[in-house]
Structure formats: C-alpha cells, structure tokens
Design a protein around this motif. Structure first.
Motif, mmCIF file in Angstrom:
data_model
loop_
_atom_site.group_PDB
_atom_site.id
_atom_site.type_symbol
_atom_site.label_atom_id
_atom_site.label_comp_id
_atom_site.label_asym_id
_atom_site.label_seq_id
_atom_site.Cartn_x
_atom_site.Cartn_y
_atom_site.Cartn_z
ATOM 1 N N LYS A 153 0.730 -1.315 0.246
ATOM 2 C CA LYS A 153 0.116 0.087 0.086
ATOM 3 C C LYS A 153 0.902 1.289 -0.250
ATOM 4 O O LYS A 153 0.435 2.455 -0.429
ATOM 5 C CB LYS A 153 -0.811 -0.062 0.772
ATOM 6 C CG LYS A 153 -2.366 -0.835 0.910
ATOM 7 C CD LYS A 153 -3.426 -0.694 2.476
ATOM 8 C CE LYS A 153 -4.463 -2.428 1.886
ATOM 9 N NZ LYS A 153 -5.248 -1.894 3.144
ATOM 10 N N GLU A 154 2.238 1.464 0.424
ATOM 11 C CA GLU A 154 3.192 2.367 0.367
ATOM 12 C C GLU A 154 3.628 2.147 -0.764
ATOM 13 O O GLU A 154 5.000 3.235 -0.427
ATOM 14 C CB GLU A 154 4.282 2.181 1.640
ATOM 15 C CG GLU A 154 3.480 2.267 2.767
ATOM 16 C CD GLU A 154 2.958 1.294 3.423
ATOM 17 O OE1 GLU A 154 2.863 -0.002 2.554
ATOM 18 O OE2 GLU A 154 1.737 0.478 4.526
ATOM 19 N N HIS A 155 3.229 1.781 -2.129
ATOM 20 C CA HIS A 155 3.737 1.568 -3.291
ATOM 21 C C HIS A 155 5.080 1.340 -4.174
ATOM 22 O O HIS A 155 5.520 2.034 -4.691
ATOM 23 C CB HIS A 155 3.397 3.381 -3.735
ATOM 24 C CG HIS A 155 1.861 3.873 -3.972
ATOM 25 N ND1 HIS A 155 1.013 3.656 -4.407
ATOM 26 C CD2 HIS A 155 1.956 4.983 -2.702
ATOM 27 C CE1 HIS A 155 0.429 4.200 -4.273
ATOM 28 N NE2 HIS A 155 0.444 4.774 -2.619
ATOM 29 N N VAL A 156 5.308 0.098 -2.816
ATOM 30 C CA VAL A 156 6.844 0.021 -3.053
ATOM 31 C C VAL A 156 6.162 -1.534 -3.885
ATOM 32 O O VAL A 156 5.453 -2.554 -3.273
ATOM 33 C CB VAL A 156 7.348 -0.871 -2.030
ATOM 34 C CG1 VAL A 156 8.255 -1.131 -1.968
ATOM 35 C CG2 VAL A 156 7.998 1.097 -0.905
ATOM 36 N N TRP A 157 7.210 -1.796 -4.706
ATOM 37 C CA TRP A 157 7.137 -3.742 -5.921
ATOM 38 C C TRP A 157 7.965 -4.726 -5.038
ATOM 39 O O TRP A 157 9.292 -3.491 -4.676
ATOM 40 C CB TRP A 157 6.766 -3.785 -7.193
ATOM 41 C CG TRP A 157 8.653 -2.409 -7.401
ATOM 42 C CD1 TRP A 157 8.925 -1.912 -8.350
ATOM 43 C CD2 TRP A 157 9.777 -3.785 -7.773
ATOM 44 N NE1 TRP A 157 9.682 -1.608 -8.368
ATOM 45 C CE2 TRP A 157 10.550 -2.404 -8.766
ATOM 46 C CE3 TRP A 157 9.698 -4.602 -7.569
ATOM 47 C CZ2 TRP A 157 11.642 -3.086 -8.920
ATOM 48 C CZ3 TRP A 157 11.200 -5.628 -7.764
ATOM 49 C CH2 TRP A 157 12.074 -4.180 -8.722
ATOM 50 N N LEU A 158 8.047 -5.718 -4.704
ATOM 51 C CA LEU A 158 8.650 -6.961 -4.598
ATOM 52 C C LEU A 158 8.965 -7.854 -5.320
ATOM 53 O O LEU A 158 7.782 -8.202 -6.023
ATOM 54 C CB LEU A 158 8.349 -7.737 -3.777
ATOM 55 C CG LEU A 158 8.538 -6.356 -2.206
ATOM 56 C CD1 LEU A 158 7.273 -6.346 -1.907
ATOM 57 C CD2 LEU A 158 8.582 -8.133 -0.898
ATOM 58 N N ARG A 196 14.610 -14.687 -1.026
ATOM 59 C CA ARG A 196 15.197 -13.459 -1.732
ATOM 60 C C ARG A 196 13.366 -12.639 -2.333
ATOM 61 O O ARG A 196 13.202 -13.198 -3.140
ATOM 62 C CB ARG A 196 16.577 -13.280 -2.787
ATOM 63 C CG ARG A 196 17.559 -14.013 -1.532
ATOM 64 C CD ARG A 196 18.033 -13.867 -2.990
ATOM 65 N NE ARG A 196 20.177 -14.800 -2.229
ATOM 66 C CZ ARG A 196 21.203 -14.375 -2.194
ATOM 67 N NH1 ARG A 196 21.809 -13.181 -3.143
ATOM 68 N NH2 ARG A 196 21.844 -14.867 -1.827
ATOM 69 N N ALA A 197 14.226 -10.847 -2.395
ATOM 70 C CA ALA A 197 13.279 -9.938 -2.945
ATOM 71 C C ALA A 197 13.987 -8.829 -3.565
ATOM 72 O O ALA A 197 14.769 -8.768 -2.678
ATOM 73 C CB ALA A 197 11.288 -9.570 -1.897
ATOM 74 N N VAL A 198 13.326 -8.376 -4.423
ATOM 75 C CA VAL A 198 14.290 -7.259 -5.093
ATOM 76 C C VAL A 198 12.851 -6.400 -4.951
ATOM 77 O O VAL A 198 11.997 -6.830 -5.069
ATOM 78 C CB VAL A 198 14.606 -7.827 -6.941
ATOM 79 C CG1 VAL A 198 14.614 -6.189 -7.565
ATOM 80 C CG2 VAL A 198 15.539 -8.749 -6.384
ATOM 81 N N VAL A 199 13.409 -5.491 -4.803
ATOM 82 C CA VAL A 199 12.004 -4.191 -4.099
ATOM 83 C C VAL A 199 12.727 -3.257 -4.790
ATOM 84 O O VAL A 199 13.793 -2.451 -4.918
ATOM 85 C CB VAL A 199 12.766 -4.124 -2.412
ATOM 86 C CG1 VAL A 199 11.603 -2.710 -2.162
ATOM 87 C CG2 VAL A 199 11.954 -5.076 -1.654
#
Length: 129
Positions: free
Chosen positions: A11-16, A22-25
């Motif tokens: 909801k804070e407009h960040v993608w993963l 692992r997660a690329v952000v």
C-alpha cells in the motif's frame, strides 16, 4: 501505467520480485509518476536489517521527500548503487534498472499482506492515495 503481473505490491507503493528466499524491491510506476523527477535516493547499507512497515530510506523529488517503507522484514543483501548515483533511473525504468534493494526474507508469511498487480491497480484507482 504498468504493474507487472509477476510482482507483489504494498500500500506504500513498493513492489517486490520474489526470487526464492530473496526479494528485489523498488517503487512502482504510480509512485514515480506521483513524485515527479527524482533527485536523490537514501537507502540502508548492505547487511542492515529492515522491519516490515518501518522506514528504510527516502526518495527526494522536486515536489517532496517521501519515506520508503519496508514491505517485508529482512536483511539487505544488495543496494542498487547505480540508482543511488543516478536517481532518474527510478523515473525511467522503475521495474528493472531502477530497483532499490535486494532483501533476504525473514518471514515469508509477510508476503500475504501484499497485493497482486490487479489488486494494486484497483487500489490506486479507487483510493485518493
């Protein structure tokens, strides 16, 4: 605006982009559009721990300075130094060249709180965000 199907969204407009444990952000196309021309990015260092929903840095644009909130808890494995050195990458290529961090996920259950591309598209359309 595009919201790639393979990504998860906060909801804070960040993608993963989830890759195993692992997660690329990065920030979404919507976020960079709302911010305008991005002038500076402040990110945590490799090895730092970030906590879900806590601040993990900031983005400075012409209009404002926006806090970046961690979508999940994890350890910073990599920082995109190219995006720090050339912040306009976030405007030009938010989903590839403009990625921000790579995290080692601490709790995969936190991913359940994130949205699909369709849900995120509805969220930004329906809300005055």
């Amino acid at each position: 605006m595009e919201f790639p199907e393979e990504l998860k969204y906060s909801k804070e407009h960040v993608w993963l982009r989830i890759e195993g444990n692992r997660a690329v952000v990065g920030i979404t196309d919507f976020a960079q559009e709302e911010l305008g021309t991005i002038a500076a990015v402040e990110l945590p260092d490799e090895g730092d721990q970030v906590e879900q929903e806590d601040s993990m840095g900031s983005i400075e644009a012409r209009k404002t300075v926006a806090e970046l909130y961690a979508p999940v808890t994890g350890t910073v494995l990599a920082v995109n130094e190219e995006a720090v050195d050339t912040p306009s990458l976030l405007n030009d290529d938010p989903y590839d060249g403009g990625w921000l961090l790579e995290l080692e996920l601490e709790d995969r259950d936190e991913l359940k709180a994130l949205m699909s591309a369709d849900d995120y598209a509805d969220y930004v359309e329906d809300k005055d965000v």
